[in-house]
Design a protein around this motif. Sequence first.
Motif, mmCIF file in Angstrom:
data_model
loop_
_atom_site.group_PDB
_atom_site.id
_atom_site.type_symbol
_atom_site.label_atom_id
_atom_site.label_comp_id
_atom_site.label_asym_id
_atom_site.label_seq_id
_atom_site.Cartn_x
_atom_site.Cartn_y
_atom_site.Cartn_z
ATOM 1 N N SER A 1 7.654 96.388 -19.453
ATOM 2 C CA SER A 1 6.355 96.380 -18.800
ATOM 3 C C SER A 1 5.954 94.961 -18.420
ATOM 4 C CB SER A 1 5.305 96.955 -19.753
ATOM 5 O OG SER A 1 4.027 96.536 -19.339
ATOM 6 N N PRO A 2 5.472 94.770 -17.172
ATOM 7 C CA PRO A 2 4.998 93.431 -16.811
ATOM 8 C C PRO A 2 3.776 93.022 -17.629
ATOM 9 C CG PRO A 2 4.587 95.030 -15.040
ATOM 10 C CD PRO A 2 5.397 95.733 -16.081
ATOM 11 N N LYS A 3 3.145 94.013 -18.297
ATOM 12 C CA LYS A 3 1.935 93.686 -19.069
ATOM 13 C C LYS A 3 2.230 93.642 -20.562
ATOM 14 C CE LYS A 3 -1.417 95.208 -15.808
ATOM 15 N NZ LYS A 3 -2.557 96.037 -15.572
ATOM 16 N N ILE A 4 3.478 93.346 -20.883
ATOM 17 C CA ILE A 4 3.900 93.456 -22.268
ATOM 18 C C ILE A 4 3.027 92.638 -23.226
ATOM 19 C CG2 ILE A 4 5.710 91.669 -22.047
ATOM 20 C CD1 ILE A 4 5.971 94.832 -24.119
ATOM 21 N N ASN A 5 2.521 91.493 -22.736
ATOM 22 C CA ASN A 5 1.729 90.668 -23.662
ATOM 23 C C ASN A 5 0.228 90.831 -23.504
ATOM 24 O OD1 ASN A 5 3.862 89.663 -25.177
ATOM 25 N ND2 ASN A 5 4.413 88.281 -23.488
ATOM 26 N N GLU A 6 -0.193 91.903 -22.864
ATOM 27 C CA GLU A 6 -1.628 92.199 -22.768
ATOM 28 C C GLU A 6 -2.190 92.505 -24.142
ATOM 29 O OE1 GLU A 6 -4.242 93.101 -20.233
ATOM 30 O OE2 GLU A 6 -3.116 91.397 -19.429
ATOM 31 N N SER A 7 -1.355 93.031 -25.010
ATOM 32 C CA SER A 7 -1.787 93.317 -26.371
ATOM 33 C C SER A 7 -0.883 92.555 -27.329
ATOM 34 C CB SER A 7 -1.677 94.814 -26.659
ATOM 35 O OG SER A 7 -1.951 95.061 -28.032
ATOM 36 N N ASN A 8 -1.399 92.280 -28.522
ATOM 37 C CA ASN A 8 -0.570 91.642 -29.540
ATOM 38 C C ASN A 8 0.341 92.656 -30.223
ATOM 39 O OD1 ASN A 8 -3.137 92.573 -30.313
ATOM 40 N ND2 ASN A 8 -3.028 91.582 -32.284
ATOM 41 N N HIS A 9 0.191 93.941 -29.867
ATOM 42 C CA HIS A 9 1.047 94.977 -30.452
ATOM 43 C C HIS A 9 1.838 95.664 -29.353
ATOM 44 C CE1 HIS A 9 -0.783 94.396 -34.313
ATOM 45 N NE2 HIS A 9 -1.973 94.472 -33.750
ATOM 46 N N HIS A 10 3.095 95.972 -29.683
ATOM 47 C CA HIS A 10 3.967 96.607 -28.698
ATOM 48 C C HIS A 10 4.327 98.006 -29.158
ATOM 49 C CE1 HIS A 10 4.966 92.169 -28.023
ATOM 50 N NE2 HIS A 10 4.087 92.556 -27.122
ATOM 51 N N ASN A 11 4.787 98.824 -28.210
ATOM 52 C CA ASN A 11 5.118 100.211 -28.554
ATOM 53 C C ASN A 11 6.010 100.283 -29.791
ATOM 54 O OD1 ASN A 11 3.861 101.902 -26.604
ATOM 55 N ND2 ASN A 11 5.223 101.005 -25.070
ATOM 56 N N MET A 12 5.632 101.159 -30.699
ATOM 57 C CA MET A 12 6.425 101.312 -31.922
ATOM 58 C C MET A 12 6.728 102.787 -32.172
ATOM 59 S SD MET A 12 4.933 98.565 -34.628
ATOM 60 C CE MET A 12 6.388 98.638 -35.647
ATOM 61 N N LEU A 13 7.732 103.006 -32.990
ATOM 62 C CA LEU A 13 8.116 104.366 -33.363
ATOM 63 C C LEU A 13 8.075 104.478 -34.870
ATOM 64 C CD1 LEU A 13 8.836 105.941 -30.829
ATOM 65 C CD2 LEU A 13 9.804 103.661 -30.561
ATOM 66 N N LEU A 14 7.349 105.450 -35.334
ATOM 67 C CA LEU A 14 7.318 105.733 -36.770
ATOM 68 C C LEU A 14 6.791 107.151 -36.925
ATOM 69 C CD1 LEU A 14 7.703 104.694 -39.679
ATOM 70 C CD2 LEU A 14 5.347 103.899 -39.642
ATOM 71 N N ASN A 15 7.394 107.846 -37.859
ATOM 72 C CA ASN A 15 7.063 109.248 -38.046
ATOM 73 C C ASN A 15 5.574 109.501 -38.328
ATOM 74 O OD1 ASN A 15 6.906 111.347 -40.589
ATOM 75 N ND2 ASN A 15 7.989 112.084 -38.806
ATOM 76 N N GLN A 16 5.063 110.565 -37.746
ATOM 77 C CA GLN A 16 3.657 110.979 -37.914
ATOM 78 C C GLN A 16 3.265 111.093 -39.389
ATOM 79 O OE1 GLN A 16 2.592 114.325 -35.476
ATOM 80 N NE2 GLN A 16 1.122 115.101 -36.948
ATOM 81 N N GLY A 17 4.211 111.565 -40.208
ATOM 82 C CA GLY A 17 3.930 111.735 -41.640
ATOM 83 C C GLY A 17 3.555 110.421 -42.309
ATOM 84 N N ARG A 18 4.186 109.327 -41.863
ATOM 85 C CA ARG A 18 3.865 108.032 -42.458
ATOM 86 C C ARG A 18 2.476 107.575 -41.999
ATOM 87 N NH1 ARG A 18 5.263 107.317 -46.797
ATOM 88 N NH2 ARG A 18 5.211 105.069 -46.746
ATOM 89 N N ILE A 19 2.156 107.874 -40.759
ATOM 90 C CA ILE A 19 0.827 107.485 -40.255
ATOM 91 C C ILE A 19 -0.240 108.258 -41.040
ATOM 92 C CG2 ILE A 19 -0.658 107.379 -38.201
ATOM 93 C CD1 ILE A 19 1.940 105.575 -38.176
ATOM 94 N N GLU A 20 0.016 109.532 -41.270
ATOM 95 C CA GLU A 20 -0.946 110.320 -42.057
ATOM 96 C C GLU A 20 -1.075 109.708 -43.462
ATOM 97 O OE1 GLU A 20 -0.181 114.529 -41.873
ATOM 98 O OE2 GLU A 20 -0.177 114.551 -39.684
ATOM 99 N N ARG A 21 0.048 109.268 -44.043
ATOM 100 C CA ARG A 21 0.010 108.613 -45.372
ATOM 101 C C ARG A 21 -0.924 107.397 -45.338
ATOM 102 N NH1 ARG A 21 0.983 110.501 -49.348
ATOM 103 N NH2 ARG A 21 -1.122 109.829 -49.698
ATOM 104 N N PHE A 22 -0.741 106.533 -44.313
ATOM 105 C CA PHE A 22 -1.533 105.304 -44.239
ATOM 106 C C PHE A 22 -3.018 105.630 -44.047
ATOM 107 C CE2 PHE A 22 2.457 103.385 -42.028
ATOM 108 C CZ PHE A 22 3.137 103.399 -43.235
#
Length: 659
Positions: free
Chosen positions: A98-119
């Motif tokens: 993406s040309p806008k890769i540094n618009e955010s300090n966070h970039h696309n990530m992959l992690l299972n939904q179950g872990r997000i629910e845990r957090f």
Amino acid sequence: KVEAVESQTDVLIIGAGPAGLMAAYWMAVCGVKARIIDKRGTKVFTGQADGLRPRTLEIFDSMGFQHRVIHEGHVAVEANFWVPDEAGKLTRQGPHCSPKINESNHHNMLLNQGRIERFLIDTISKYSDLEVERGIIAESFEYDEKLEEDLDAYPITVKLRTLSDEEANPGHISKDGSGSQPANGQGRGSVLPDDWEELIQKSRLRQTKTEIVKAKFIIGCDGAHSWTRKQVNILLEGSSTEHIWGVIDVVPLSNFPDMRRLGTITHSSGTILVIPRERRLVRLYVPVQIVDSTSANRFDRSAITLEMIKSRVQAIMSPYTFDFQICDWWTAYQVGQRVAPAFNKGTRIFLAGDAVHTHSPKVGLGMNMSMQDGFNIGWKLAMVVVGAANPAILDTYNAERHPLAEMLLEFDRLWSGEFTETTDADGPAAPDKADRMVHVVEKYMDFADGLRTYYPASPLVWKVSEEEGPEAARNLIPGERFSPIKLRNQAEGNSKWTTRLLESDGCYRIIVLAGDVRVEEQKKRVEALGRFLSAEDKTMISPLHRYVPIPGRKDQIEVITIHSAPWKEVEFFDFPEIFRPFDPVMGWGYDDIWCDNSCTWDPHCGGQGYEKWGVDRTRGAMLVLRPDQYIGWVGELEEVKDMTDYLDGVLIKMPTPEV
Ligand code: FAD
């Protein structure tokens, strides 16, 4: 034995998936008397969503658990598109970033939904004892519209039933997940130690009972087949796609060079989406079958096997090899693209997440959109319930989130079309395939990554224009998120991203972009603002200590100052005391004054915030951020009356003490 219990709660959340947990977070933060129930005996452990977009990650940062996602997740910013060349040989096109890769300090990530629910669950427990009540189903619903206007009344009556162990833990993935089908492979090997307690609870004996709950508000976060939505007769609008997809989470054994890179592989018989994940897992979305709706023998989704999906991958990836020993999860699904015409019914019943929009998982947005819905309704409702905000702000939930759901469906239609479009059986894929895919991604990039939100004008969003901010801050557009910058702390020299600094703790923030306070005239402007905020200027009313705070806070408003002078040329104590208030126990407000300066030891702290925000480095500007870090109001340092008018429209004033 059936026990009938009666109880009352201010907010009842039905469904503890990503949307419900996000809404529950705000209830916990704001001290709301709330309950969250889910018919499943446990949370998700494997499968379902895995894609996390930058705005979602910024939100996690503001909630204080993004470090856990970074620790466990996988970053994927570049995509490669593999298409056959003229000779039919699979060739890499890309990488595309993406040309806008540094618009955010966070970039696309992959992690299972179950872990997000845990957090999310762990974060909620830091604020309150609100816990997900599992194995409980909502079964009947009554709504007394006559009581809608009375905020003290409980117009909603819901009957809850505790499910038997068998009902709550049917031993397979729930049917609710965007049309995913049950009983497919769900590997237990992937349950991490901090999730074990959930499994232990699952084996506890349940006593079947029913409970009648009276609630002031209800949020239906109960997934694609939402029970709550059906109770209020809101029907999803849209259509079902005719394609059946297989999805597998495996540790691949393959000689394909980009097996651990995000991308697509196109063959004349279809396109696979490859998504690298945590713990060497790779997710593959695989077209399995086109359903012939006119045929008497409609294809049966449950007939799809893991072996069939594997064979399809092998055929599309050929001549590269593909196999696996470990399959963490797999399913077959057929998705509809549907949206509810409204996300609320009156002022007491709200719907969020898959309950109001369903689409294909290939755009990687379902969990993101659902959490952002829950985040949006969550803070608004929590603040209304504790008496801190004007109930009129609840109308903005549908106005802000519904258009985004429409946009999501539009994106999904185009993106999914690229996967399902059929080509001549023996011929190569369309030569411009990769270009077309890049074009679709780029068109919707700002929306999908959450870099733009397009929240319309409302009592919560005072706009001058749709496309740009007021003159004082051209790039700070009310209704958009406060674009992140890494700042240097004036007193300590430490650097911090605004996404972490501006915590989701329930307060409204006045951000004073104080400009260059070495310039005498500018210093005077800042001092005049200080006199106003500290109520020394008796001709005007300060917004500080004026509004009802959420429980546990001294003031509903926090002031954060960001100046643009070199940090060495000004001192912390040069700023008016109201900008760095003194607490008899905690001392000075060292966390309240920051500078937009470069930092030799931290390359991310570049001193370019004012430029990014479109603010004059000498004159500065002022803005009001909502508790969700979206910009509510922007103006000059002198526009204090206008700013107070904005806040008066949103927050509830404290009662004047009787003399
Ligand atoms: P859900 O997660 O469905 O949660 C709803 C909850 O409500 C469930 O726990 C259910 O048990 C409960 N419930 C339902 N009815 C009742 C009732 N009557 N009483 C009590 N409880 C009830 N999204 C992404 O963002 N990125 C991805 O990469 C992605 N990939 C996906 C891949 C697959 C194969 C699938 C199936 C989905 C994917 N999604 C993805 C979508 C994502 O999983 C959903 O959008 C997300 O889970 C929706 O969250 P939710 O909280 O709205 O609903």
